[in-house]
Scaffold this motif. Structure first.
Motif, PDB file in Angstrom:
ATOM      1  N   ALA A   1       6.965  -0.846  -8.263  1.00 58.91           N
ATOM      2  CA  ALA A   1       6.905   0.751  -8.234  1.00 58.91           C
ATOM      3  C   ALA A   1       7.966   1.267  -7.711  1.00 58.91           C
ATOM      4  CB  ALA A   1       5.652   1.025  -7.372  1.00 58.91           C
ATOM      5  N   PRO A   2       8.397   2.612  -7.895  1.00 58.71           N
ATOM      6  CA  PRO A   2       9.283   3.302  -7.387  1.00 58.71           C
ATOM      7  C   PRO A   2       9.125   3.190  -5.841  1.00 58.71           C
ATOM      8  CG  PRO A   2       7.817   4.821  -8.320  1.00 58.71           C
ATOM      9  CD  PRO A   2       7.576   3.375  -8.742  1.00 58.71           C
TER      10      PRO A   2
ATOM     11  N   PRO B   1       2.656   1.797  -9.599  1.00 59.86           N
ATOM     12  CA  PRO B   1       3.349   0.899  -9.993  1.00 59.86           C
ATOM     13  C   PRO B   1       3.504   1.201 -11.484  1.00 59.86           C
ATOM     14  CG  PRO B   1       1.342   0.212  -8.968  1.00 59.86           C
ATOM     15  CD  PRO B   1       1.244   1.771  -9.004  1.00 59.86           C
ATOM     16  N   PHE B   2       4.723   0.762 -11.932  1.00 59.44           N
ATOM     17  CA  PHE B   2       5.062   0.982 -13.398  1.00 59.44           C
ATOM     18  C   PHE B   2       5.352  -0.729 -14.269  1.00 59.44           C
ATOM     19  CE2 PHE B   2       9.122   1.799 -11.105  1.00 59.44           C
ATOM     20  CZ  PHE B   2       9.680   0.580 -11.005  1.00 59.44           C
ATOM     21  N   GLY B   3       4.826  -1.731 -13.478  1.00 56.54           N
ATOM     22  CA  GLY B   3       4.841  -2.885 -14.015  1.00 56.54           C
ATOM     23  C   GLY B   3       4.114  -3.675 -13.154  1.00 56.54           C
ATOM     24  N   GLN B   4       3.216  -4.916 -13.671  1.00 54.98           N
ATOM     25  CA  GLN B   4       2.349  -5.595 -13.017  1.00 54.98           C
ATOM     26  C   GLN B   4       1.978  -6.853 -13.751  1.00 54.98           C
ATOM     27  OE1 GLN B   4      -1.232  -3.387 -11.947  1.00 54.98           O
ATOM     28  NE2 GLN B   4      -0.857  -1.923 -13.643  1.00 54.98           N
TER      29      GLN B   4
ATOM     30  N   TRP C   1      13.110  -0.984  -5.884  1.00 54.02           N
ATOM     31  CA  TRP C   1      11.763  -0.969  -6.412  1.00 54.02           C
ATOM     32  C   TRP C   1      10.828  -1.330  -4.995  1.00 54.02           C
ATOM     33  CZ3 TRP C   1      11.765  -4.757 -11.068  1.00 54.02           C
ATOM     34  CH2 TRP C   1      12.420  -3.949 -12.143  1.00 54.02           C
ATOM     35  N   THR C   2       9.699  -0.927  -4.942  1.00 49.59           N
ATOM     36  CA  THR C   2       8.509  -1.435  -4.085  1.00 49.59           C
ATOM     37  C   THR C   2       7.902  -2.506  -4.661  1.00 49.59           C
ATOM     38  OG1 THR C   2       8.204   0.686  -3.087  1.00 49.59           O
ATOM     39  CG2 THR C   2       6.631  -1.006  -2.452  1.00 49.59           C
ATOM     40  N   LEU C   3       8.083  -3.858  -4.268  1.00 54.73           N
ATOM     41  CA  LEU C   3       7.262  -5.070  -4.668  1.00 54.73           C
ATOM     42  C   LEU C   3       6.181  -5.090  -3.908  1.00 54.73           C
ATOM     43  CD1 LEU C   3       6.907  -7.684  -6.105  1.00 54.73           C
ATOM     44  CD2 LEU C   3       8.356  -8.667  -4.286  1.00 54.73           C
ATOM     45  N   HIS C   4       4.760  -5.202  -4.472  1.00 54.47           N
ATOM     46  CA  HIS C   4       3.668  -5.605  -3.761  1.00 54.47           C
ATOM     47  C   HIS C   4       3.037  -6.584  -4.444  1.00 54.47           C
ATOM     48  CE1 HIS C   4       0.253  -4.285  -1.332  1.00 54.47           C
ATOM     49  NE2 HIS C   4      -0.617  -4.620  -2.514  1.00 54.47           N
TER      50      HIS C   4
END
Length: 287
Positions: free
Chosen positions: A41-42, A47-50, A71-74
Motif C-alpha cells: 500500500a502507499p 492496499p493497491f496490490g495483494q 510502499w507499506t508491506l503488510h
C-alpha cells in the motif's frame, strides 16, 4: 520481527507501468509459511496490490503504477506476528519475508506435548528470539516453571539470532524472573553481569497477598528514593501467578509529572496459603 529482502535488479518503470511483486514467506528457521496474506500500500492508504503465499511460501502478484516512493508491506499468517514495514518497490522482487511466531497461550501450552527433540528446540528458540517489546512477559512467566528444563538446556547452547545476540542470554533472563532456588548457582555469575536484576533495598518485603505486597513495596521503594510524604502516583498490574501458586510477577508503574518508569516485582512463597516474599525487582521502562 525481521524482514530480509533479497532484491533482483529491475528495469526502471514509469508511473503507469506494471510492477511484479514476488517473494517467499518463511519462519525464523527458514521453513515456508503457507497461506500468508501479503499486501502493499502507499505509506498512508488502502492496499493497491495483494496476494497469498502457496504451499512453498511463495507469493506473486502485479501492481499497476505506484512505482515511486515507498510502499507499506503488510504480512499476516495464522500463528505468526503480523508484519508492517516501509519498503522500496524495487526491493519487492524475489523478496524474503521472515515472520516471528505469535507467542500466546496456545503456543506455550503446546510445547510440553512436543516429543520430537528438534521441533521442541525450534519452538524454544522461537520464544527466545521474539522481539523484546512485544513478548507477553506475564504470560511467559506463568509457563516458565513448565519449560524450565528446556530453558536450562538453552543456556548451554551457542545459537544466536540474526543480530548476533546469544539466545542463551534470553534463557538466563527468563530463568532469573522465575528465580527458582535450585538455579541460584547457575544464575549467580549471570546476575553479576546484569545488574538490572536487584535484591530489595532493606531485606525481604513480606505481605499476605499481592495487593498488600504492592503497598508494602511502595513504602519501601519511595522511602529509599527519598520522595518523602509526597509520593508520586503508582499502580500495580494484575499479578501473573504460575499454576503451582508459588511464583508471581507484578508490574509496578510509577508516574511523575512528565515521566514514568516501571519495575517488575518477583515474588515467591512456599505454598498457596503462605505469605508472599519479594525476592527481587527488575528495572523496566524509563521515559
Amino acid at each position: 520481527m525481521a524482514l530480509a529482502l533479497i532484491a533482483a535488479a529491475a528495469p526502471a518503470a514509469s508511473a503507469a507501468s506494471t510492477t511484479a511483486v514476488t517473494g517467499k514467506v518463511v519462519d525464523a528457521h527458514g521453513a515456508s509459511v503457507a497461506n500468508a496474506h501479503v499486501s502493499v500500500a502507499p505509506e498512508h492508504g488502502a492496499p493497491f496490490g495483494q496476494g497469498a503465499s502457496n504451499a512453498e511460501g511463495r507469493f506473486a502478484f502485479d501492481v499497476k503504477g505506484h512505482s515511486h516512493g515507498y510502499w507499506t508491506l503488510h504480512v499476516e499468517a495464522a500463528g505468526f506476528e503480523s508484519l508492517s514495514r516501509l519498503v522500496e518497490p524495487k526491493a519487492m522482487r524475489n523478496a524474503r519475508v521472515d515472520l516471528d511466531r505469535h507467542i500466546d497461550e496456545a503456543f506455550l501450552a503446546g510445547i510440553p506435548g512436543i516429543t520430537d527433540p528438534a521441533e521442541r528446540i525450534e519452538r524454544i528458540e522461537d520464544l527466545l528470539t521474539h522481539d523484546e517489546w512485544t513478548l507477553p512477559r506475564d504470560l511467559v512467566f506463568r509457563y516458565t516453571g513448565i519449560l524450565r528444563e528446556d530453558l536450562l538446556a538453552a543456556t548451554q547452547r551457542t545459537t544466536r539470532n540474526e543480530s548476533g545476540s546469544a539466545l542463551s542470554e534470553r534463557a538466563f533472563e527468563l530463568l532469573a524472573y522465575w528465580d527458582d532456588p535450585r538455579d541460584q548457582a547457575l544464575l549467580k555469575p549471570w546476575r553479576a553481569q546484569n545488574t538490572y536484576f536487584r535484591a530489595p533495598y532493606d531485606g525481604p518485603v513480606v505481605a499476605p497477598d499481592t495487593d498488600a505486597m504492592c503497598e508494602a513495596w511502595a513504602r519501601v521503594h519511595f522511602a529509599h528514593e527519598g520522595t518523602g510524604k509526597s509520593w508520586p502516583w503508582y499502580h500495580c498490574g494484575a499479578p501473573a501467578i504460575d499454576p503451582t501458586g508459588t511464583h508471581a510477577l507484578i508490574e509496578f508503574e510509577v508516574r511523575y509529572a512528565n515521566w514514568y518508569y516501571t519495575l517488575w516485582l518477583v515474588l515467591w512463597r512456599d505454598g498457596k496459603d503462605e505469605p508472599w516474599t519479594l525476592r527481587e525487582f527488575v528495572n523496566g521502562v524509563i521515559s
